[in-house]
Design a protein around this motif. Structure first.
Motif, PDB file in Angstrom:
ATOM      1  N   ALA A  59       0.834  -1.211   0.000  1.00 56.28           N
ATOM      2  CA  ALA A  59       0.000   0.000   0.000  1.00 56.28           C
ATOM      3  C   ALA A  59       0.865   1.256   0.000  1.00 56.28           C
ATOM      4  O   ALA A  59       0.401   2.351  -0.301  1.00 56.28           O
ATOM      5  CB  ALA A  59      -0.917  -0.005   1.223  1.00 56.28           C
ATOM      6  N   ALA A  60       2.151   1.103   0.345  1.00 57.14           N
ATOM      7  CA  ALA A  60       3.020   2.273   0.490  1.00 57.14           C
ATOM      8  C   ALA A  60       3.368   2.909  -0.856  1.00 57.14           C
ATOM      9  O   ALA A  60       3.442   2.244  -1.881  1.00 57.14           O
ATOM     10  CB  ALA A  60       4.301   1.855   1.207  1.00 57.14           C
ATOM     11  N   ASP A  61       3.574   4.205  -0.820  1.00 58.48           N
ATOM     12  CA  ASP A  61       4.051   4.957  -1.978  1.00 58.48           C
ATOM     13  C   ASP A  61       5.278   5.732  -1.510  1.00 58.48           C
ATOM     14  O   ASP A  61       5.140   6.537  -0.596  1.00 58.48           O
ATOM     15  CB  ASP A  61       2.948   5.897  -2.473  1.00 58.48           C
ATOM     16  N   PRO A  62       6.453   5.542  -2.070  1.00 51.79           N
ATOM     17  CA  PRO A  62       6.793   4.718  -3.213  1.00 51.79           C
ATOM     18  C   PRO A  62       6.652   3.218  -2.923  1.00 51.79           C
ATOM     19  O   PRO A  62       6.859   2.782  -1.787  1.00 51.79           O
ATOM     20  CB  PRO A  62       8.261   5.065  -3.474  1.00 51.79           C
ATOM     21  N   THR A 102       2.253   5.922 -11.274  1.00 47.77           N
ATOM     22  CA  THR A 102       0.887   5.402 -11.461  1.00 47.77           C
ATOM     23  C   THR A 102       0.789   3.978 -10.921  1.00 47.77           C
ATOM     24  O   THR A 102       1.640   3.134 -11.207  1.00 47.77           O
ATOM     25  CB  THR A 102       0.538   5.411 -12.970  1.00 47.77           C
ATOM     26  N   ARG A 103      -0.275   3.735 -10.160  1.00 50.46           N
ATOM     27  CA  ARG A 103      -0.412   2.437  -9.462  1.00 50.46           C
ATOM     28  C   ARG A 103      -1.608   1.659 -10.026  1.00 50.46           C
ATOM     29  O   ARG A 103      -2.707   2.202 -10.121  1.00 50.46           O
ATOM     30  CB  ARG A 103      -0.643   2.695  -7.965  1.00 50.46           C
ATOM     31  N   VAL A 104      -1.386   0.397 -10.365  1.00 52.86           N
ATOM     32  CA  VAL A 104      -2.503  -0.399 -10.887  1.00 52.86           C
ATOM     33  C   VAL A 104      -2.626  -1.743 -10.169  1.00 52.86           C
ATOM     34  O   VAL A 104      -1.656  -2.268  -9.631  1.00 52.86           O
ATOM     35  CB  VAL A 104      -2.399  -0.668 -12.420  1.00 52.86           C
ATOM     36  N   ALA A 159       4.328   2.537 -14.877  1.00 53.10           N
ATOM     37  CA  ALA A 159       3.311   2.213 -13.864  1.00 53.10           C
ATOM     38  C   ALA A 159       3.856   1.090 -12.994  1.00 53.10           C
ATOM     39  O   ALA A 159       4.759   0.347 -13.405  1.00 53.10           O
ATOM     40  CB  ALA A 159       2.006   1.786 -14.533  1.00 53.10           C
ATOM     41  N   VAL A 160       3.312   0.981 -11.795  1.00 50.81           N
ATOM     42  CA  VAL A 160       3.717  -0.111 -10.916  1.00 50.81           C
ATOM     43  C   VAL A 160       2.471  -0.902 -10.516  1.00 50.81           C
ATOM     44  O   VAL A 160       1.410  -0.317 -10.276  1.00 50.81           O
ATOM     45  CB  VAL A 160       4.506   0.405  -9.681  1.00 50.81           C
ATOM     46  N   ILE A 161       2.622  -2.218 -10.478  1.00 48.27           N
ATOM     47  CA  ILE A 161       1.505  -3.075 -10.038  1.00 48.27           C
ATOM     48  C   ILE A 161       1.585  -3.192  -8.520  1.00 48.27           C
ATOM     49  O   ILE A 161       2.619  -3.580  -7.975  1.00 48.27           O
ATOM     50  CB  ILE A 161       1.589  -4.471 -10.693  1.00 48.27           C
ATOM     51  N   VAL A 162       0.481  -2.871  -7.841  1.00 54.37           N
ATOM     52  CA  VAL A 162       0.508  -2.902  -6.365  1.00 54.37           C
ATOM     53  C   VAL A 162      -0.327  -4.050  -5.790  1.00 54.37           C
ATOM     54  O   VAL A 162      -0.365  -4.243  -4.579  1.00 54.37           O
ATOM     55  CB  VAL A 162       0.078  -1.544  -5.762  1.00 54.37           C
ATOM     56  N   LYS A 192      -7.635   0.121  -0.614  1.00 54.52           N
ATOM     57  CA  LYS A 192      -6.600  -0.031   0.420  1.00 54.52           C
ATOM     58  C   LYS A 192      -5.172   0.031  -0.124  1.00 54.52           C
ATOM     59  O   LYS A 192      -4.257   0.359   0.616  1.00 54.52           O
ATOM     60  CB  LYS A 192      -6.856  -1.260   1.293  1.00 54.52           C
ATOM     61  N   LEU A 193      -5.002  -0.258  -1.403  1.00 53.52           N
ATOM     62  CA  LEU A 193      -3.649  -0.200  -1.965  1.00 53.52           C
ATOM     63  C   LEU A 193      -3.400   1.107  -2.733  1.00 53.52           C
ATOM     64  O   LEU A 193      -2.376   1.264  -3.380  1.00 53.52           O
ATOM     65  CB  LEU A 193      -3.401  -1.413  -2.866  1.00 53.52           C
ATOM     66  N   HIS A 194      -4.387   2.026  -2.634  1.00 52.34           N
ATOM     67  CA  HIS A 194      -4.283   3.348  -3.273  1.00 52.34           C
ATOM     68  C   HIS A 194      -3.951   3.218  -4.759  1.00 52.34           C
ATOM     69  O   HIS A 194      -3.044   3.890  -5.265  1.00 52.34           O
ATOM     70  CB  HIS A 194      -3.225   4.221  -2.564  1.00 52.34           C
TER      71      HIS A 194
END
Ligand code: BJ8
Length: 426
Positions: free
Chosen positions: A224-227, A277-279, A302-305, A362-364
């Protein structure tokens, strides 16, 4: 490096074909995984596992067999590992994610069969998979029509295929059916292993599998964290290794990795810059070495979360309650746990899309990429209503249909990049 040729030969593998497979796999792994920047140290364990995926792990399995343990292979997360462990068996996932042996597979199956099923045949017909060849029993399941009918053709190709019936609705009758199938499966396991399922052995099995799942739930939450502290590619790899590694060692390695990732989160250290970008990827399972889509996504800014998939949270997010003082009561607890699994073969299947929404929150995540394998009717058909429901909730969704070939990679990348642009403007 240890030479495993003798072991592979004794398992009946086509050694030349298998060597070519390993060479291809090694190159793909180096290009895709080892070239990533800022990878956590804890991934070294998984790199090692992958470098020995057909070597040391197979030797461990062969040794376990020599000590009288039964090896049970499966193609679906509905086959309870707890039960296999309760007879001191070894459980291995057999799904394959490579376009190998498809020509031979298509001689037995229609061309318009999903890649997962074709790959199951391809690896068997090509004698390329030491896991398949190590199994005492292979468990099939009546989930989608493709698998259900394919197992009829698969049966004569393997030593012992045991097919489990599965419900299609989340009704009380469906639950009863599942419980009865698990009861029959226990009888099969007891017969093959010569060992009895007891309260104690079942509780032990539940404990081992729960520990493994808890580690995966912990990993999922950290993302869930960014980064993002870990790439989606690495997280997928861990989910793939989940199916064939020694369970206790795997759990330990995931927990060690999580310790490191939690430190990273504290120090705001990530694999991609903050704000990337989070997907979420939702849909069909991605078996080793199917890394095509995550690679395309994570090389498109993009990053897969999170993965809403059986090789992902759908396979790991529920624990089995270890409550009860009889095998019957524990069997109820196991049935309850597995009956949650919201595979698209169920009708209706509302909990799946609800969970995708929950994950997004929850994972934004900024959006969802829905992944269906070509010719997979359950997921392709469900993808329409899933997209509609997500968009209604203001979650941008991209539906993709693909297979194991690389032919459409360029086209997919263009669509993913356009989707990322949409997400950035959100
Ligand atoms: S619980 S998702 S692991 S069945 S891709 S073979 S559905 S046509 S894999 Fe699955 Fe169990 Fe469900 Fe999970 Fe058929 Fe679709 Fe092919 Fe599939």
């Amino acid at each position: 490096m240890t030479d495993y040729t003798e072991m592979w030969t004794s398992l009946g593998l086509d050694v030349d074909g298998h060597n070519a497979l390993l060479a291809g796999l090694g190159k793909a792994y180096t290009d895709i995984f080892l070239s990533q920047k800022n990878r956590p140290e804890g991934m070294k364990y998984f790199d090692f596992v992958m470098s020995e995926v057909h070597g040391l792990r197979i030797k461990e399995i062969v040794d376990a067999k020599a000590q009288g343990r039964t090896v049970i292979g499966s193609y679906c997360v509905f086959v309870p590992e707890e039960l296999v462990l309760a007879v001191d068996g070894v459980a291995v996932g057999l799904c394959a994610g490579a376009e190998l042996g498809f020509e031979a597979a298509e001689a037995l199956l229609p061309r318009n069969t999903c890649s997962l099923i074709k790959s199951m045949f391809g690896f068997k017909l090509g004698k390329l998979c030491p896991y398949v060849e190590s199994c005492d029993v292979i468990v099939g399941e009546n989930t989608c029509d493709g698998k259900k009918k394919a197992y009829e053709i698969f049966r004569p190709l393997v030593k012992d295929l045991y097919v489990m019936d599965l419900p299609q609705t989340k009704s009380e009758t469906g639950r009863q059916l599942l419980k009865e199938e698990y009861r029959k499966f226990i009888a099969k396991l007891e017969k093959e292993s010569g060992k009895k399922v007891t309260v104690q052995s079942l509780k032990k099995g539940i404990e081992i599998v729960n520990a493994k799942r808890k580690a995966m739930i912990r990993l999922a939450a950290i993302r869930a964290a960014d980064p993002a502290p870990i790439s989606g590619l690495d997280a997928l790899l861990i989910n793939q290794v989940f199916f064939h590694d020694d369970p206790a060692r795997f759990t330990d390695s995931v927990n060690k990795l999580c310790d490191e990732l939690e430190e990273r989160v504290k120090n705001h250290k990530g694999v991609f810059p903050k704000g990337t970008t989070r997907v979420i990827v939702s849909g069909c399972p991605m078996a080793v070495p199917n890394w095509k889509l995550p690679l395309l996504i994570e090389t498109s800014n993009a990053v897969i979360v999170g993965e809403e998939s059986c090789v992902g949270e759908r396979g790991t997010r529920w624990l089995t309650e270890s409550k009860g003082n009889t095998v019957e009561e524990l069997l109820d607890a196991i049935t309850d746990r597995y009956f949650n699994v919201d595979c698209a073969v169920f009708t209706p299947n509302p909990s799946r899309v609800n969970y995708v929404k929950e994950m997004t929150k929850k994972l934004h995540a900024d959006g969802v990429i829905h992944y269906s394998l070509q010719f997979c009717q359950p997921y392709i058909i469900e993808s329409g209503p899933v997209e509609k429901e997500l968009e209604k909730s203001h979650i941008p969704t991209l539906r993709l249909e693909t297979d194991y070939s690389q032919e459409d990679a360029g086209q997919l990348k263009t669509r993913i990049e356009a989707f990322n642009e949409r997400l950035k403007r959100k």
